[in-house]
Every structure is written in C-alpha cells, then in structure tokens.
Design an enzyme around this catalytic site. Structure first.
Site: not given
Ligand code: PEP
Length: 260
Positions: A11, A13, A102, A104, A174, A180, A220
């Site tokens: 992803n 982003k 997601h 976010e 997640e 992040g 992460s």
């Molecule tokens: C994500 O954007 O779904 C995500 C898990 O980000 P990150 O790996 O940066 O934590």
C-alpha cells in the site's frame, strides 16, 4: 488442512509521482524475477495506476490493486461525486484488487462499517477482489475490547454476504496502533487475533469458508519481522505500507513470506 497461498500487498498510500512509481515497479519486477510462490499486489495511488498497469501487463506474478473506490457505479444515475473513482474505472485500468476500509480512511474520512460494506459490495459486483481492513485502536486493545471491536467490524462490514462472496474477499487485520508507528503486534498477538477472526467468521459463515479465507497482517511489517509473523499458521500474508516503498525491502518481505 486447507492450503492458502500467501498474499503480500504493498500500500503505497499518498506516495510516488508517476515517474517515481515507474522506477519502483521496474525495480520490484527485476528483484522478484519469476518468483510466484506468493501472490503479489501493488497498490499505487490513483494517479499512477495507468503507468503501473502498463509496466505490469507482460508480468505474470505481480497484480495491480487500488487503495480505494467509490461505492456508486457511476455518477450518471445515482448522483454527482466530484473527485471519486468507481469500480468500473479501476477495471478499465486492469486493476484486480482494491483496499477497502483502511484505518486511515476510517479515521480521517469517517468511513464506517456500513460504508465499508457498500464499497465491498461494489467491488465484488465489478469482480474486483476487496482487501477489507479491520483493526482496533490502542485504547481498545489495552482495555481488552479488541475481540468485540473486530467482531462488530466483521459483522457489519460483511453483512449480507454468504460463503460465495467471502471466497472472493481478503481480510487484513491491521491493529491501528501498529500502522506507521514502527510498533508491531507480536507474532503471538497477531496469530491470536487471526484465530479470533476465523472463529467469528465460522459463526456467520460456514466453517470451511472461515478456513479458506486469507487474512493478511498489517502494521509496520518489515523484512526483519516478516518471517516470524508470516510463519504463524493463521497469518496468510501482509499488507505493507512504509516498507513497500523500497523495492529491496518489499521483495525481501515477499520472499520471507514463504515457508523455507
Ligand atoms: C498500511 O498502510 O496498511 C500499513 C500497514 O502501513 P505500515 O506498514 O507503514 O504500518
């Protein structure tokens, strides 16, 4: 035991201009070679979908995904939606997967489970494979509410679907506190959550559908922690944010997703 092919999605982003996206894709294609033990999906921003689609067209082992869609099929009959992108527009660019719900978008654009449900329906109707994200906040984890939160998200987000629809959906667990932030759920925490998700699904769908669905972990994920996380029996891949912006790191995660 049911075999579930691991699936790793990047992803990106709101990162990469079209020129930068092309360089990253070319690097990933070169580094990954013909490796196809894992399903690989790249989700660039909308502005780079076409360029990435062209680069991926001769490539068999990497597929294209989008980061979002609008629930309506077009503005023609249902209203005007300035700035939005429909499932049909994504299909036109050979997109095959789409991330939905997601955290976010849930957090900053107030997406709720009902909208996640409608978007998932729109994706399925267009024969796109939805990657539906669920996960709890830090206070919900710390107050031991996480099981209830995940159950509510699953019930509402997947309402109205049966085993057939579930078969085309990929889930991404997640935990919001791990996205992040550099903090990762321990492999044991992630496995426990994935087992819980399957248990909840088994009560709303069939046992076999709950065993067949692939559940990615996201939060992460890096080359250093991917192997341990992805060796857990109920973790079927990863949704990778930050680390997917680096070709070497992303391909290392993909290669670590495979049983040795
Ligand atoms: C994500 O954007 O779904 C995500 C898990 O980000 P990150 O790996 O940066 O934590």
């Amino acid at each position: 035991m049911i075999y579930r092919k691991k699936i790793v999605a990047g992803n990106w982003k709101m990162n990469k201009t079209t020129g930068e996206a092309k360089i990253l894709v070319e690097d990933i294609i070169r580094d990954i070679g013909k490796f196809d033990d894992v399903e690989i999906v790249l989700c660039p921003p909308f502005t780079s979908l076409e360029a990435v689609s062209v680069l991926l067209s001769p490539v068999q082992n990497i597929r294209l995904g989008a980061q979002n869609l609008h629930e309506a099929s077009s503005g023609a009959f249902t209203g005007a939606f300035t700035g939005e992108i429909s499932a049909g527009m994504l299909k036109d660019l050979y997109v095959r997967y789409v991330i939905i719900g997601h955290s976010e978008l849930r957090q900053f654009f107030h997406e709720d489970d009902a909208l996640v449900n409608r978007k998932t329906k729109a994706a399925l109707q267009a024969e796109l494979r939805p990657i539906v994200c669920i996960g709890e906040t830090l206070p919900q984890r710390e107050s031991n509410q996480w099981k209830k939160v995940l159950e509510t998200q699953l019930r509402a987000g997947l309402a109205g679907f049966g085993d057939k629809e579930l078969g085309d959906i990929i889930l991404a667990y997640e935990p919001i506190w791990a996205i992040g932030t550099g903090k990762t759920a321990s492999p044991e925490q992630a496995e426990e959550a994935h087992q819980w998700i399957r248990k909840v699904l088994a009560t709303h769908f069939s046992q076999s559908a709950s065993e067949r669905i692939r559940i990615q972990y996201g939060g992460s994920v890096k080359p250093e922690n991917a192997k341990e996380l992805l060796s857990k029996p109920d973790i079927d891949g990863a949704l990778v944010g930050g680390a997917s912006l680096d070709a070497r790191g992303f391909t290392a995660i993909i290669k670590n997703a495979c049983p040795a």
